[in-house]
Design a protein around this motif. Structure first.
Motif, PDB file in Angstrom:
ATOM      1  N   TRP A 109       0.808  -1.214   0.000  1.00 51.69           N
ATOM      2  CA  TRP A 109       0.000   0.000   0.000  1.00 51.69           C
ATOM      3  C   TRP A 109       0.845   1.268   0.000  1.00 51.69           C
ATOM      4  O   TRP A 109       0.366   2.338  -0.386  1.00 51.69           O
ATOM      5  CB  TRP A 109      -0.965   0.002   1.174  1.00 51.69           C
ATOM      6  CG  TRP A 109      -0.329   0.022   2.539  1.00 51.69           C
ATOM      7  CD1 TRP A 109       0.077  -1.063   3.275  1.00 51.69           C
ATOM      8  CD2 TRP A 109      -0.044   1.166   3.338  1.00 51.69           C
ATOM      9  NE1 TRP A 109       0.601  -0.664   4.476  1.00 51.69           N
ATOM     10  CE2 TRP A 109       0.535   0.710   4.543  1.00 51.69           C
ATOM     11  CE3 TRP A 109      -0.218   2.536   3.168  1.00 51.69           C
ATOM     12  CZ2 TRP A 109       0.939   1.569   5.559  1.00 51.69           C
ATOM     13  CZ3 TRP A 109       0.185   3.401   4.173  1.00 51.69           C
ATOM     14  CH2 TRP A 109       0.753   2.914   5.360  1.00 51.69           C
ATOM     15  N   HIS A 135      -8.263  -0.484   2.955  1.00 54.56           N
ATOM     16  CA  HIS A 135      -8.464   0.699   3.781  1.00 54.56           C
ATOM     17  C   HIS A 135      -9.893   0.699   4.300  1.00 54.56           C
ATOM     18  O   HIS A 135     -10.698  -0.167   3.952  1.00 54.56           O
ATOM     19  CB  HIS A 135      -8.203   1.978   2.975  1.00 54.56           C
ATOM     20  CG  HIS A 135      -9.262   2.282   1.963  1.00 54.56           C
ATOM     21  ND1 HIS A 135      -9.431   1.559   0.806  1.00 54.56           N
ATOM     22  CD2 HIS A 135     -10.234   3.248   1.948  1.00 54.56           C
ATOM     23  CE1 HIS A 135     -10.444   2.051   0.113  1.00 54.56           C
ATOM     24  NE2 HIS A 135     -10.952   3.076   0.798  1.00 54.56           N
ATOM     25  N   ILE A 147      -7.385   5.758  12.929  1.00 54.17           N
ATOM     26  CA  ILE A 147      -7.904   6.338  11.693  1.00 54.17           C
ATOM     27  C   ILE A 147      -8.906   7.440  11.996  1.00 54.17           C
ATOM     28  O   ILE A 147      -8.869   8.523  11.398  1.00 54.17           O
ATOM     29  CB  ILE A 147      -8.531   5.236  10.819  1.00 54.17           C
ATOM     30  CG1 ILE A 147      -7.426   4.289  10.314  1.00 54.17           C
ATOM     31  CG2 ILE A 147      -9.304   5.835   9.659  1.00 54.17           C
ATOM     32  CD1 ILE A 147      -7.938   3.044   9.656  1.00 54.17           C
ATOM     33  N   GLU A 162      -5.875   6.170   6.062  1.00 57.68           N
ATOM     34  CA  GLU A 162      -6.969   5.202   5.984  1.00 57.68           C
ATOM     35  C   GLU A 162      -6.493   3.855   5.474  1.00 57.68           C
ATOM     36  O   GLU A 162      -7.135   2.833   5.691  1.00 57.68           O
ATOM     37  CB  GLU A 162      -8.074   5.746   5.079  1.00 57.68           C
ATOM     38  CG  GLU A 162      -8.757   6.996   5.632  1.00 57.68           C
ATOM     39  CD  GLU A 162      -9.743   7.599   4.651  1.00 57.68           C
ATOM     40  OE1 GLU A 162      -9.616   7.321   3.441  1.00 57.68           O
ATOM     41  OE2 GLU A 162     -10.626   8.351   5.088  1.00 57.68           O
ATOM     42  N   GLN A 163      -5.368   3.844   4.744  1.00 62.19           N
ATOM     43  CA  GLN A 163      -4.793   2.593   4.265  1.00 62.19           C
ATOM     44  C   GLN A 163      -3.916   1.989   5.352  1.00 62.19           C
ATOM     45  O   GLN A 163      -3.229   2.709   6.074  1.00 62.19           O
ATOM     46  CB  GLN A 163      -3.959   2.835   3.006  1.00 62.19           C
ATOM     47  CG  GLN A 163      -4.759   3.333   1.821  1.00 62.19           C
ATOM     48  CD  GLN A 163      -3.873   3.760   0.663  1.00 62.19           C
ATOM     49  OE1 GLN A 163      -2.769   4.225   0.873  1.00 62.19           O
ATOM     50  NE2 GLN A 163      -4.367   3.599  -0.555  1.00 62.19           N
ATOM     51  N   PRO A 178     -13.429  -2.548   6.384  1.00 61.06           N
ATOM     52  CA  PRO A 178     -12.272  -2.486   5.483  1.00 61.06           C
ATOM     53  C   PRO A 178     -12.641  -3.060   4.116  1.00 61.06           C
ATOM     54  O   PRO A 178     -13.474  -3.971   4.016  1.00 61.06           O
ATOM     55  CB  PRO A 178     -11.230  -3.367   6.187  1.00 61.06           C
ATOM     56  CG  PRO A 178     -11.676  -3.446   7.607  1.00 61.06           C
ATOM     57  CD  PRO A 178     -13.167  -3.392   7.565  1.00 61.06           C
ATOM     58  N   ARG A 230     -11.069  -3.366  -0.291  1.00 59.48           N
ATOM     59  CA  ARG A 230     -10.086  -3.066  -1.320  1.00 59.48           C
ATOM     60  C   ARG A 230     -10.722  -3.325  -2.678  1.00 59.48           C
ATOM     61  O   ARG A 230     -11.750  -4.029  -2.776  1.00 59.48           O
ATOM     62  CB  ARG A 230      -8.807  -3.879  -1.143  1.00 59.48           C
ATOM     63  CG  ARG A 230      -8.952  -5.377  -1.347  1.00 59.48           C
ATOM     64  CD  ARG A 230      -7.644  -6.106  -1.042  1.00 59.48           C
ATOM     65  NE  ARG A 230      -7.719  -7.515  -1.394  1.00 59.48           N
ATOM     66  CZ  ARG A 230      -7.380  -8.024  -2.576  1.00 59.48           C
ATOM     67  NH1 ARG A 230      -6.933  -7.220  -3.532  1.00 59.48           N
ATOM     68  NH2 ARG A 230      -7.477  -9.308  -2.821  1.00 59.48           N
TER      69      ARG A 230
END
Length: 305
Positions: A61, A139, A174, A181-182, A211, A213
């Protein structure tokens, strides 16, 4: 005619609380053809346009890099997205382009008409224009999110809001904006995820803070990303914020309370007080600009020292 084609009483009741997939008709509107997208890119404030590239390993990431669109025209930017490996992020398009403000109002009017008691605010309708095989790394987001596919195909993995996918401490970091956020991802977690293939005319929405992706298919992708808050979602965000303050200031080990009970309301007061006193200074991560786009060679990244 409604935008979403498959509302049911069960989906309306679960909206904002569960992962849901819907069918919609936005992909049929001409505003999303090449001409419409190029003119949108011309009209959107250039200084706000997010231009990114990334590596191919879903664990890497930190390869997410920020670039600059310079003075490329909308047509050139669209060609760069078609030819390269970039992700164009037009946050808050609804605040800058009237047609998208109207679209945002239309979408939320339907949601609030279909979902009993739903009240939404802090609405962000953003456009995503991204290259073949581009990805967004693992994230999570603080608000509620829905992702509407307009063109192309992408796969979305949505993970539980629980250990090992995200723990309380990571979530607090976060929300307090101590970290990006990642964060770190393990491919083995895919076994516990809900995998959704988005094609034109499909939309997915998931539980708050889940979460996720994303990986694009081998073609240009165009999507609408909508973030918003509701009173319960804002309460949850404030509870998590307060938990972070209590953990850091008092060494407590607090848990997240749902709803509007006395403990949650007390934490709302703590969060508001901490923000007013600036007890937690956010460490906002500003990515440096490391590349530009070449007007003469669509898709070619010009590295910067």
């Amino acid at each position: 005619m409604s935008i979403i084609h498959d509302w049911t009483p069960e989906k309306a009741k679960a909206f904002g609380r569960e992962n849901l997939v819907f069918k919609h008709g936005l992909h049929e509107r001409p505003m999303f053809d090449d001409e419409g997208l190029a003119r949108l890119l011309d009209r959107y404030p250039r200084e706000l346009l997010g231009v990114f590239t990334m590596g191919e390993d879903p664990k890497a990431w930190t390869t997410w890099r920020k670039g600059s669109a310079g003075n490329l025209s909308g047509d050139q930017l669209l060609e760069a997205a078609k030819a390269g490996r970039i992700w164009l992020n037009l946050r808050h398009t609804n605040d800058h382009v009237p047609e998208y403000a109207a679209l945002c109002d239309e979408i939320f009017a339907e949601k609030e008409a279909q979902v009993p008691g739903l009240k939404t605010f802090k609405r962000d309708l953003g456009m995503l224009i991204s290259s073949a095989n581009a990805q967004v790394f693992y994230h999570l987001d603080v608000p509620l999110v829905s992702l509407w596919q307009i063109r192309g195909v992408k796969k979305v993995w949505v993970y539980p809001v629980a250990d090992p996918y995200v723990g309380d401490l990571a979530l607090e970091k976060i929300v307090l904006r101590e970290t990006a956020e990642q964060f770190a991802f393990e491919p083995a977690w895919d076994a516990g995820a809900q995998a959704v293939e988005l094609t034109p005319g499909s939309m997915v929405t998931w539980k708050q803070n889940a979460p996720h992706r994303i990986e694009n298919g081998p073609m240009l992708n165009v999507s609408i990303s909508i973030e918003f808050m509701t009173p319960p979602a804002l309460m949850r965000a404030n509870v998590i914020y307060a938990n972070g303050v209590l953990r850091r200031r008092l060494g407590a080990n607090p848990k997240v309370q749902a709803g509007f009970g006395p403990t949650a309301l007390g934490k709302l007061a703590i969060a508001r007080g901490a923000k007013a006193l600036n007890l937690q200074t956010p460490h906002v991560r500003h990515l440096p600009v490391t590349f530009g786009l070449d007007a003469a060679r669509p898709g070619v990244l010009v590295e910067r020292a």
